[in-house]
Design an enzyme around this catalytic site. Structure first.
Site, PDB file in Angstrom:
ATOM      1  N   TYR A 104      -3.283  19.626 -18.125  1.00  0.00           N
ATOM      2  CA  TYR A 104      -4.411  19.720 -17.200  1.00  0.00           C
ATOM      3  C   TYR A 104      -4.187  18.660 -16.131  1.00  0.00           C
ATOM      4  O   TYR A 104      -4.462  17.478 -16.326  1.00  0.00           O
ATOM      5  CB  TYR A 104      -5.737  19.504 -17.937  1.00  0.00           C
ATOM      6  N   ASP A 143      -3.611  24.299 -16.130  1.00  0.00           N
ATOM      7  CA  ASP A 143      -4.259  24.204 -14.824  1.00  0.00           C
ATOM      8  C   ASP A 143      -3.539  23.114 -14.028  1.00  0.00           C
ATOM      9  O   ASP A 143      -3.700  21.935 -14.307  1.00  0.00           O
ATOM     10  CB  ASP A 143      -5.737  23.869 -15.019  1.00  0.00           C
ATOM     11  N   ASN A 145      -3.991  22.688 -10.783  1.00  0.00           N
ATOM     12  CA  ASN A 145      -4.884  22.272  -9.700  1.00  0.00           C
ATOM     13  C   ASN A 145      -4.204  22.279  -8.334  1.00  0.00           C
ATOM     14  O   ASN A 145      -4.399  21.367  -7.523  1.00  0.00           O
ATOM     15  CB  ASN A 145      -5.479  20.890 -10.007  1.00  0.00           C
TER      16      ASN A 145
END
Length: 251
Positions: A104, A143, A145
């Site tokens: 993440y 993720d 981002n």
């Protein structure tokens, strides 16, 4: 082997929706969760219904923030929790023919206040993956981002260098991963397909498909021939992200 990656945007919240029904239907061999937003003990309590999985958690020191979890039907050779920043962002599982890294990646913030931190984090993460790759190939999922190209978000011009996830620094961070030999598996198999993995809760964005593709399976080049299918599972709800799936031959 079917690997599912899903930013659940709060494990406690999604567990009260259709999460367990979704997991039962998808039936992955490995499930990688991001943004669990919960401490390890509580996460394990919530995940009790998934008793057929080995469960590993990496929570942030700050409560209600970040966090990852990895669930697998077959116990890995080795499981490593990476938490140097105390934000619970990385879990690495070693299997016979690859490392699986559940990640993440930090968000740069609404005012881009963490953009410099993000730049350093991206460089360190690349170094970490390349170190692993010296031993065996790597699958990094989660993720990230960042929307890498204009095709990866609905309103690219309006967001460029203004919005977290689409600044040149973040784009360069993803490009550095690709330049280092990792392959964006979805874009490899679907070079022109418009598909998103994240939609804001605001402005009815998901219904209008005003989204971003910021969840990825990056793989070492040597694994490309083993990939059988890569999908964005946009029919699953419960989070502002949808799951993504990678099917790969496992020896």
């Amino acid at each position: 082997m079917d690997i599912i990656s899903w930013n659940v945007n709060g494990l406690n919240a999604i567990s009260k929706k259709s999460f367990f029904e979704s997991i039962k239907k998808m039936n992955p061999d490995i499930l990688c969760l991001q943004e669990t937003k919960i401490q390890d003990k509580k996460a394990l309590e919530i995940l009790v219904p998934l008793a057929n999985y080995f469960i590993y958690c990496n929570s942030a020191e700050k409560k209600g923030y970040s966090g990852t979890a990895l669930l697998c039907k077959n116990k890995p050779i080795k499981l490593t929790i990476v938490n140097e920043d105390k934000e619970g962002r990385i879990i690495c599982a070693e299997y016979s023919n690859f490392y699986l890294v559940n990640v993440y990646v930090p968000n740069s913030g609404q005012q881009l206040e963490r953009l410099n931190y993000r730049k350093i984090w991206d460089a360190n993460f690349l170094s970490y993956l390349k170190t692993l790759e010296k031993t065996k190939p790597v699958i990094a999922c989660g993720d990230f981002n960042v929307a890498h190209q204009p095709i990866d978000l609905k309103n690219d011009k309006a967001n460029y260098n203004k919005t977290a996830g689409y600044t040149q620094i973040e784009i360069d961070g993803m490009q550095n991963l690709l330049n280092a030999g990792f392959v964006d598996s979805f874009r490899y198999f679907h070079p022109t397909k418009i598909a998103y993995t994240f939609w804001s809760y605001r402005f009815n964005a998901r219904a209008k498909n005003i989204g971003w593709r910021i969840d990825y399976f990056l793989v070492s080049k040597s694994l490309i021939g083993d990939i059988k299918e890569i999908e964005i599972l946009s029919d699953y709800y419960g989070s502002d992200h949808c799951p993504i799936s990678l099917k790969i031959d496992y020896r």
